[in-house]
Design a protein around this motif. Sequence first.
Motif, PDB file in Angstrom:
ATOM      1  N   ASN A   1       0.816  -1.225   0.000  1.00  0.00           N
ATOM      2  CA  ASN A   1       0.000   0.000   0.000  1.00  0.00           C
ATOM      3  C   ASN A   1       0.845   1.269   0.000  1.00  0.00           C
ATOM      4  N   THR A   2       1.929   1.263   0.775  1.00  0.00           N
ATOM      5  CA  THR A   2       2.783   2.448   0.864  1.00  0.00           C
ATOM      6  C   THR A   2       3.484   2.732  -0.463  1.00  0.00           C
ATOM      7  N   ILE A   3       4.041   1.699  -1.073  1.00  0.00           N
ATOM      8  CA  ILE A   3       4.753   1.867  -2.343  1.00  0.00           C
ATOM      9  C   ILE A   3       3.811   2.365  -3.435  1.00  0.00           C
ATOM     10  N   LEU A   4       2.652   1.721  -3.559  1.00  0.00           N
ATOM     11  CA  LEU A   4       1.720   2.090  -4.611  1.00  0.00           C
ATOM     12  C   LEU A   4       1.086   3.450  -4.349  1.00  0.00           C
ATOM     13  N   GLY A   5       0.807   3.751  -3.090  1.00  0.00           N
ATOM     14  CA  GLY A   5       0.244   5.053  -2.757  1.00  0.00           C
ATOM     15  C   GLY A   5       1.179   6.191  -3.111  1.00  0.00           C
ATOM     16  N   PHE A   6       2.465   6.014  -2.849  1.00  0.00           N
ATOM     17  CA  PHE A   6       3.451   7.034  -3.204  1.00  0.00           C
ATOM     18  C   PHE A   6       3.579   7.159  -4.711  1.00  0.00           C
ATOM     19  N   TYR A   7       3.683   6.025  -5.409  1.00  0.00           N
ATOM     20  CA  TYR A   7       3.892   6.058  -6.856  1.00  0.00           C
ATOM     21  C   TYR A   7       2.739   6.745  -7.583  1.00  0.00           C
ATOM     22  N   SER A   8       1.528   6.552  -7.091  1.00  0.00           N
ATOM     23  CA  SER A   8       0.367   7.105  -7.793  1.00  0.00           C
ATOM     24  C   SER A   8       0.438   8.619  -7.900  1.00  0.00           C
ATOM     25  N   ASN A   9       1.083   9.283  -6.940  1.00  0.00           N
ATOM     26  CA  ASN A   9       1.173  10.741  -6.976  1.00  0.00           C
ATOM     27  C   ASN A   9       1.985  11.230  -8.169  1.00  0.00           C
ATOM     28  N   VAL A  10       3.056  10.542  -8.477  1.00  0.00           N
ATOM     29  CA  VAL A  10       3.907  10.945  -9.591  1.00  0.00           C
ATOM     30  C   VAL A  10       3.321  10.480 -10.921  1.00  0.00           C
ATOM     31  N   GLY A  11       2.852   9.237 -10.954  1.00  0.00           N
ATOM     32  CA  GLY A  11       2.305   8.686 -12.181  1.00  0.00           C
ATOM     33  C   GLY A  11       1.098   9.459 -12.687  1.00  0.00           C
TER      34      GLY A  11
ATOM     35  N   SER B   1       3.635  17.004  -9.062  1.00  0.00           N
ATOM     36  CA  SER B   1       4.248  15.908  -8.309  1.00  0.00           C
ATOM     37  C   SER B   1       4.763  16.378  -6.954  1.00  0.00           C
ATOM     38  N   ILE B   2       5.443  17.519  -6.952  1.00  0.00           N
ATOM     39  CA  ILE B   2       6.008  18.035  -5.692  1.00  0.00           C
ATOM     40  C   ILE B   2       4.906  18.323  -4.681  1.00  0.00           C
ATOM     41  N   ILE B   3       3.850  19.000  -5.121  1.00  0.00           N
ATOM     42  CA  ILE B   3       2.757  19.347  -4.209  1.00  0.00           C
ATOM     43  C   ILE B   3       2.088  18.088  -3.663  1.00  0.00           C
ATOM     44  N   SER B   4       1.806  17.122  -4.538  1.00  0.00           N
ATOM     45  CA  SER B   4       1.089  15.926  -4.100  1.00  0.00           C
ATOM     46  C   SER B   4       1.955  15.021  -3.228  1.00  0.00           C
ATOM     47  N   VAL B   5       3.256  14.940  -3.535  1.00  0.00           N
ATOM     48  CA  VAL B   5       4.151  14.119  -2.705  1.00  0.00           C
ATOM     49  C   VAL B   5       4.282  14.728  -1.310  1.00  0.00           C
ATOM     50  N   LEU B   6       4.374  16.044  -1.245  1.00  0.00           N
ATOM     51  CA  LEU B   6       4.402  16.702   0.070  1.00  0.00           C
ATOM     52  C   LEU B   6       3.124  16.407   0.850  1.00  0.00           C
ATOM     53  N   ALA B   7       1.989  16.429   0.142  1.00  0.00           N
ATOM     54  CA  ALA B   7       0.719  16.095   0.796  1.00  0.00           C
ATOM     55  C   ALA B   7       0.712  14.643   1.263  1.00  0.00           C
ATOM     56  N   PHE B   8       1.273  13.739   0.439  1.00  0.00           N
ATOM     57  CA  PHE B   8       1.316  12.315   0.784  1.00  0.00           C
ATOM     58  C   PHE B   8       2.138  12.086   2.047  1.00  0.00           C
ATOM     59  N   PHE B   9       3.207  12.854   2.214  1.00  0.00           N
ATOM     60  CA  PHE B   9       4.046  12.718   3.406  1.00  0.00           C
ATOM     61  C   PHE B   9       3.566  13.612   4.556  1.00  0.00           C
ATOM     62  N   LYS B  10       2.319  14.074   4.457  1.00  0.00           N
ATOM     63  CA  LYS B  10       1.611  14.759   5.540  1.00  0.00           C
ATOM     64  C   LYS B  10       2.220  16.109   5.923  1.00  0.00           C
ATOM     65  N   VAL B  11       2.909  16.750   4.971  1.00  0.00           N
ATOM     66  CA  VAL B  11       3.449  18.079   5.236  1.00  0.00           C
ATOM     67  C   VAL B  11       2.321  19.063   5.508  1.00  0.00           C
ATOM     68  N   PHE B  12       1.168  18.861   4.862  1.00  0.00           N
ATOM     69  CA  PHE B  12       0.009  19.733   5.053  1.00  0.00           C
ATOM     70  C   PHE B  12      -0.991  19.137   6.044  1.00  0.00           C
ATOM     71  N   GLY B  13      -0.550  18.163   6.816  1.00  0.00           N
ATOM     72  CA  GLY B  13      -1.422  17.505   7.782  1.00  0.00           C
ATOM     73  C   GLY B  13      -1.850  16.122   7.302  1.00  0.00           C
ATOM     74  N   ASP B  14      -2.545  15.407   8.175  1.00  0.00           N
ATOM     75  CA  ASP B  14      -2.957  14.039   7.835  1.00  0.00           C
ATOM     76  C   ASP B  14      -4.451  13.957   7.509  1.00  0.00           C
ATOM     77  N   GLY B  15      -5.025  15.083   7.110  1.00  0.00           N
ATOM     78  CA  GLY B  15      -6.437  15.115   6.764  1.00  0.00           C
ATOM     79  C   GLY B  15      -6.682  14.814   5.302  1.00  0.00           C
ATOM     80  N   TRP B  16      -7.549  15.612   4.671  1.00  0.00           N
ATOM     81  CA  TRP B  16      -7.972  15.309   3.306  1.00  0.00           C
ATOM     82  C   TRP B  16      -6.850  15.502   2.295  1.00  0.00           C
ATOM     83  N   THR B  17      -5.901  16.419   2.554  1.00  0.00           N
ATOM     84  CA  THR B  17      -4.798  16.601   1.600  1.00  0.00           C
ATOM     85  C   THR B  17      -3.929  15.344   1.526  1.00  0.00           C
ATOM     86  N   TYR B  18      -3.753  14.669   2.653  1.00  0.00           N
ATOM     87  CA  TYR B  18      -3.000  13.409   2.663  1.00  0.00           C
ATOM     88  C   TYR B  18      -3.786  12.310   1.966  1.00  0.00           C
TER      89      TYR B  18
END
Length: 583
Positions: free
Chosen positions: A401-411, A457-474
């Motif tokens: 889940n972690t690998i695929l969740g991260f990859y989807s942001n860039v793809g 990609s940069i914005i979404s990856v930052l969101a994935f790593f919870k830089v903007f919190g762990d809510g809806w952006t994550y």
Amino acid sequence: MSSIPDPAEAAEAAEELSPEPLVPVGAHVGRQRIYGKTAANESLEDYSLRYAPVSFRTWSPFVVATTAIGGIAYLADFAIGASIVLTNGAASGITAILAAAAIIFVTGVPIARACAKYGVDMDLLTRGTGFGYLGSTLTSLIYASFTFIFFALEGSIMAQGFKYALGIPLPVGYLISSLLIVPIVVFGMKALAKLHVWTQPLWLALLVLPFVIVAVNHPSAFAELGSFAGLDSAHGGFSWHAFGLGMGVALSLIAQIGEQADYLRFMPKKTAQNRRAWNIATTVAGPGWVVLGAAKQLGGALLAVAALKLGSSAADAVEPIHQYAEAIKPWLGGATVAVATVFVIMSQIKINTTNAYSGSLSWSNFFSRITHRHPGRVYYVGLNVAIALLLMELNMFSFLNTILGFYSNVGIAWVGAVCADLLINKPLGWSPKYIEFKRAYLYAINPVGFGSMVVASIISVLAFFKVFGDGWTYAFSPLIALVTAVVLSPLLAWATKGRYYLARTNLVVGPAAGEVDSTEALTCGTCGHAYERPDVADCSFNSSLVCSLCCSLEKECHDECKRSESPSAGPVLLGTPKVGSPT
């Protein structure tokens, strides 16, 4: 390919046929390129770095579609669907799978049609849809990572089958599952077409079998799936957060359209006679893959829940071999292990030949532009398989889940930028109407597609790593990537007035630039082979025509043609008659 002609003979022939003399090896005499054995053998190469000529595309739409659909025989869908539902519950998980499928289908339609029409793969398409010649090297890496991540995932599933049936330890099974693929995939499209066409009927029958058995023997399993609240029993109702997380995992498959495009580029020319078959085949084999893919994800969730009810552990319930075996056991008894193993191994061979093939194309494109060398696509089959084997040995299956969740942001940022160019920029005239993929006419980097993908990609990856919190952006980081890329691409195209798409005018194909029905064969002055007109450029450095691959591999010209006020070869070569046949 045909043999390399003698330079003197080629020059004499050119003088006789052309209104003005041509220099086949240009002003730089003695620089004629001779490709290595594997690079020169098109049965191994399948036009891996270039346009697929009309003369090579002799398969029917049905055969091409069957081959492309055969490539999605993978069982990772079973594992992905099971993982999404077991983690997020049925209410959120099932809707997440369906929503992701809808997004993948919509974005896949323009890509599939463009690749089938223009005879280009995903890399060449990306070059001409806003990324530029070198800008698309980044997407080549993204696509290559997709192929080896999923090769590793599918190889892990095959190794689980070997362990289940024969007791082979997983590390050994990983090695076997990797080595099985190489002898098949080196022969390219012809071998893969035969593999998928021959195995498709048996594979479809075995795919349907477990669901028929579950429906007859355990009909309550469907209701149990609908009410499943997750392994923690805390996800009984719908949750937007769980929905977003599940959709992010499913959206990691969005780059699968690239593998479909690797086959769709061999679709025959669209005519009045085959128009209906062409449209149906392109849709089914292109975005249509996700219909079967989503069905398999839902099927995997169903089999996982049924396996849990029968006493399987959570770890076993996610593994396709255990899901399948538990489902067919009531009817097949002692034959369960054999049938389940045959199905799993056949499925994984079908998909991993595609993963290895597409990966080799992507690596070839990447390294040819960076190193200006092309030893042959088959060498990169080994590279792709080796990276995948390393991931398997590191047990990437346990971090699915972690690998695929991260990859989807860039793809999804990449696919979104390409789609925006095809659906918005080109119709509005901010992008060329055709797909220009040749180095001779492209800027190194086009800020439209490249910039929109990088920012998204940069914005979404930052969101994935919870830089903007762990809510809806994550939870919805992949959707952030998609929306950002789709909005930025036309904005940048408008702001730049499309000036970074073409570095200069294509003088070889003229007003009909990019039309795939231009089957006239023109001889490359560098390698001496004949190619169809869309695959040829005018070269001021060599004062001759040059094929797209020789143009890519030229490292001494320093893009001279893009700085020249009057390319010396262009106007003369427009009138060059047919010479031989395209290789």
